[in-house]
Write a protein that holds these residues in place. Structure first.
Motif, PDB file in Angstrom:
ATOM      1  N   GLY A 102     -16.105   4.608 -67.490  1.00 39.68           N
ATOM      2  CA  GLY A 102     -14.662   4.678 -67.286  1.00 39.68           C
ATOM      3  C   GLY A 102     -13.836   3.500 -67.744  1.00 39.68           C
ATOM      4  N   GLU A 103     -14.477   2.362 -68.052  1.00 40.66           N
ATOM      5  CA  GLU A 103     -13.691   1.192 -68.416  1.00 40.66           C
ATOM      6  C   GLU A 103     -12.809   1.435 -69.639  1.00 40.66           C
ATOM      7  N   GLU A 104     -13.344   2.140 -70.633  1.00 44.58           N
ATOM      8  CA  GLU A 104     -12.563   2.361 -71.850  1.00 44.58           C
ATOM      9  C   GLU A 104     -11.378   3.298 -71.623  1.00 44.58           C
ATOM     10  N   PRO A 105     -11.571   4.492 -71.051  1.00 46.12           N
ATOM     11  CA  PRO A 105     -10.402   5.355 -70.849  1.00 46.12           C
ATOM     12  C   PRO A 105      -9.357   4.762 -69.914  1.00 46.12           C
ATOM     13  N   TYR A 106      -9.778   4.027 -68.901  1.00 37.80           N
ATOM     14  CA  TYR A 106      -8.797   3.384 -68.024  1.00 37.80           C
ATOM     15  C   TYR A 106      -8.050   2.269 -68.765  1.00 37.80           C
ATOM     16  N   SER A 107      -8.733   1.567 -69.659  1.00 40.77           N
ATOM     17  CA  SER A 107      -8.058   0.555 -70.480  1.00 40.77           C
ATOM     18  C   SER A 107      -7.001   1.217 -71.369  1.00 40.77           C
ATOM     19  N   ILE A 108      -7.338   2.396 -71.894  1.00 37.89           N
ATOM     20  CA  ILE A 108      -6.379   3.146 -72.709  1.00 37.89           C
ATOM     21  C   ILE A 108      -5.176   3.549 -71.862  1.00 37.89           C
ATOM     22  N   ALA A 109      -5.429   4.060 -70.654  1.00 38.39           N
ATOM     23  CA  ALA A 109      -4.339   4.475 -69.765  1.00 38.39           C
ATOM     24  C   ALA A 109      -3.433   3.289 -69.414  1.00 38.39           C
ATOM     25  N   MET A 110      -4.026   2.137 -69.121  1.00 38.55           N
ATOM     26  CA  MET A 110      -3.219   0.947 -68.823  1.00 38.55           C
ATOM     27  C   MET A 110      -2.347   0.570 -70.013  1.00 38.55           C
ATOM     28  N   THR A 111      -2.918   0.663 -71.202  1.00 41.52           N
ATOM     29  CA  THR A 111      -2.170   0.347 -72.420  1.00 41.52           C
ATOM     30  C   THR A 111      -0.998   1.300 -72.601  1.00 41.52           C
ATOM     31  N   LEU A 112      -1.203   2.570 -72.326  1.00 42.24           N
ATOM     32  CA  LEU A 112      -0.127   3.553 -72.443  1.00 42.24           C
ATOM     33  C   LEU A 112       0.992   3.258 -71.445  1.00 42.24           C
ATOM     34  N   ILE A 113       0.639   2.881 -70.234  1.00 39.75           N
ATOM     35  CA  ILE A 113       1.646   2.547 -69.224  1.00 39.75           C
ATOM     36  C   ILE A 113       2.470   1.339 -69.662  1.00 39.75           C
ATOM     37  N   GLU A 114       1.772   0.317 -70.153  1.00 44.17           N
ATOM     38  CA  GLU A 114       2.463  -0.892 -70.593  1.00 44.17           C
ATOM     39  C   GLU A 114       3.353  -0.634 -71.801  1.00 44.17           C
ATOM     40  N   ALA A 115       2.906   0.209 -72.712  1.00 45.67           N
ATOM     41  CA  ALA A 115       3.628   0.433 -73.957  1.00 45.67           C
ATOM     42  C   ALA A 115       4.768   1.435 -73.814  1.00 45.67           C
ATOM     43  N   LEU A 116       4.571   2.450 -72.991  1.00 44.59           N
ATOM     44  CA  LEU A 116       5.518   3.556 -72.948  1.00 44.59           C
ATOM     45  C   LEU A 116       6.524   3.486 -71.810  1.00 44.59           C
ATOM     46  N   GLY A 117       6.261   2.682 -70.810  1.00 46.75           N
ATOM     47  CA  GLY A 117       7.179   2.615 -69.678  1.00 46.75           C
ATOM     48  C   GLY A 117       7.289   3.964 -68.992  1.00 46.75           C
ATOM     49  N   SER A 118       8.521   4.438 -68.798  1.00 45.47           N
ATOM     50  CA  SER A 118       8.734   5.700 -68.093  1.00 45.47           C
ATOM     51  C   SER A 118       8.150   6.891 -68.844  1.00 45.47           C
ATOM     52  N   ARG A 119       7.999   6.764 -70.170  1.00 41.20           N
ATOM     53  CA  ARG A 119       7.425   7.852 -70.971  1.00 41.20           C
ATOM     54  C   ARG A 119       5.949   8.077 -70.666  1.00 41.20           C
ATOM     55  N   ALA A 120       5.306   7.107 -70.030  1.00 45.54           N
ATOM     56  CA  ALA A 120       3.882   7.243 -69.698  1.00 45.54           C
ATOM     57  C   ALA A 120       3.641   8.339 -68.672  1.00 45.54           C
ATOM     58  N   ALA A 121       4.702   8.779 -67.997  1.00 48.02           N
ATOM     59  CA  ALA A 121       4.556   9.822 -66.982  1.00 48.02           C
ATOM     60  C   ALA A 121       4.026  11.120 -67.580  1.00 48.02           C
ATOM     61  N   THR A 122       4.283  11.340 -68.866  1.00 46.79           N
ATOM     62  CA  THR A 122       3.809  12.565 -69.514  1.00 46.79           C
ATOM     63  C   THR A 122       2.588  12.331 -70.403  1.00 46.79           C
ATOM     64  N   ALA A 123       2.139  11.079 -70.480  1.00 48.79           N
ATOM     65  CA  ALA A 123       0.982  10.747 -71.327  1.00 48.79           C
ATOM     66  C   ALA A 123      -0.318  11.098 -70.614  1.00 48.79           C
ATOM     67  N   SER A 124      -1.373  11.317 -71.398  1.00 46.01           N
ATOM     68  CA  SER A 124      -2.664  11.653 -70.802  1.00 46.01           C
ATOM     69  C   SER A 124      -3.809  11.157 -71.666  1.00 46.01           C
ATOM     70  N   VAL A 125      -4.939  10.951 -70.997  1.00 44.13           N
ATOM     71  CA  VAL A 125      -6.166  10.525 -71.671  1.00 44.13           C
ATOM     72  C   VAL A 125      -7.258  11.534 -71.321  1.00 44.13           C
ATOM     73  N   ILE A 126      -7.840  12.153 -72.326  1.00 48.29           N
ATOM     74  CA  ILE A 126      -8.996  13.026 -72.125  1.00 48.29           C
ATOM     75  C   ILE A 126     -10.231  12.163 -72.333  1.00 48.29           C
ATOM     76  N   ALA A 127     -11.063  12.040 -71.319  1.00 46.57           N
ATOM     77  CA  ALA A 127     -12.222  11.144 -71.351  1.00 46.57           C
ATOM     78  C   ALA A 127     -13.496  11.960 -71.205  1.00 46.57           C
ATOM     79  N   THR A 128     -14.338  11.938 -72.234  1.00 50.14           N
ATOM     80  CA  THR A 128     -15.549  12.748 -72.214  1.00 50.14           C
ATOM     81  C   THR A 128     -16.777  11.899 -72.512  1.00 50.14           C
ATOM     82  N   ASP A 129     -17.910  12.423 -72.122  1.00 48.46           N
ATOM     83  CA  ASP A 129     -19.188  11.773 -72.401  1.00 48.46           C
ATOM     84  C   ASP A 129     -20.272  12.827 -72.269  1.00 48.46           C
ATOM     85  N   ILE A 130     -21.413  12.563 -72.866  1.00 46.65           N
ATOM     86  CA  ILE A 130     -22.545  13.483 -72.746  1.00 46.65           C
ATOM     87  C   ILE A 130     -23.314  13.263 -71.443  1.00 46.65           C
ATOM     88  N   ASP A 131     -23.187  12.055 -70.877  1.00 43.44           N
ATOM     89  CA  ASP A 131     -23.963  11.634 -69.711  1.00 43.44           C
ATOM     90  C   ASP A 131     -23.207  11.964 -68.428  1.00 43.44           C
TER      91      ASP A 131
END
Length: 288
Positions: free
Chosen positions: A123-152
């Motif tokens: 989870g460290e990578e997708p959560y890092s992506i989500a944090m980056t989106l919040i910091e970059a987009l501000g209020s627009r992050a409310a509609t942003a999303s991260v799809i995080a998948t793995d085989i394991d």
């Protein structure tokens, strides 16, 4: 004359015998199932990880274990086998140069911004992506999303829980720690949890990149496929890259790992910067 006591070889001292034939079968099965190309140098790793499965199942040899897998193509043991042989090395904001590039990219993207992290691990990578989106987009992050998948499946469970030790977040700036994590107390002392508003942006699910269907329909602004392709041979890498293209928006970015190079794949991506590729606009289909 002093006689030294005899010592057993490492192989004879082991609980199980991993024959050349068994090792070859393991390599063939994991390549068929997950696309992972194990080199000869991975023999010790294979023994260490799969011997745990033999102990848990009460089996006496690798030959019988592999026969079990081959006899039952839909056995739940296949997932345990795959989990055992996948490597999950990750950290928050690993390969840090990618995240400012992601931030600048998504600021120019139309809402809603969507990013696929194709090797989520714990989870460290997708959560890092989500944090980056919040910091970059501000209020627009409310509609942003991260799809995080793995085989394991085991690492996905840990990722969805969003709980980490203080050591795992020790390199994060204090500002990010306060903004994106809740500090544990009592039985959770020494741990932190991802804040609910960050966790809500990330949807976890299992995807095997070798499957014929991924079940993904979103046109993505960016795809993170970092430190995954190194386990695949070139034909497998190329097939996956070709399948990424229809899932990306025009000018979509592909982030690769520090030791990965897709320059041999002239289509559909072109190098933009250090381990960052952009989709050739002529290849973009916007998720169609």
């Amino acid at each position: 004359m002093t006689i030294k006591p005899s010592t057993r070889s490492a192989a004879s001292a082991r609980d199980f015998l991993l024959t050349d034939g068994d090792f070859s079968r393991v390599r063939a099965l994991i390549h068929q199932r997950a696309g992972i190309a194990l080199g000869e140098q991975k023999r010790e790793m294979v023994y260490s990880r799969l011997s745990r499965r033999l102990r848990e199942l009460g089996m006496n040899d690798f030959t019988s274990y592999l026969a079990l897998l081959e006899a039952e193509k839909d056995s739940a043991e296949w997932q345990a086998f795959t989990n055992a042989l996948t490597t999950n090395l990750t950290a928050f904001f690993r390969e840090a140069h990618h995240f400012p590039l992601l931030a600048e990219h998504v600021k120019k993207c139309a809402a809603p911004v969507t990013v696929w992290c194709s090797a989520a691990s714990t989870g460290e990578e997708p959560y890092s992506i989500a944090m980056t989106l919040i910091e970059a987009l501000g209020s627009r992050a409310a509609t942003a999303s991260v799809i995080a998948t793995d085989i394991d499946t085991q690492v996905l469970e840990k990722a969805a829980a969003g709980v980490y030790t203080m050591e795992q977040v020790s390199k994060l700036p204090l500002e990010r720690l306060k903004r994106f994590f809740l500090k544990g107390s009592g039985a959770r002392a020494g741990q932190v949890r991802i804040r609910p508003e960050v966790a809500a942006m990330v949807k976890f699910g299992q995807v095997n990149l070798l499957d014929t269907q991924w079940g993904l329909k979103e046109p993505f602004d960016a795809i993170f496929c970092r430190n995954v392709m190194i386990y695949f041979d070139k034909p497998t890498q190329n097939r996956i890259l070709q399948r990424f293209a229809p899932l990306m928006k025009a000018q979509g970015l592909l982030f690769a790992g520090h030791s990965e190079n897709f320059s041999y794949a002239s289509q559909p991506f072109r190098l933009r910067g250090q381990t960052v590729y952009e989709l050739d606009p002529r290849q973009a289909k916007g998720g169609a």
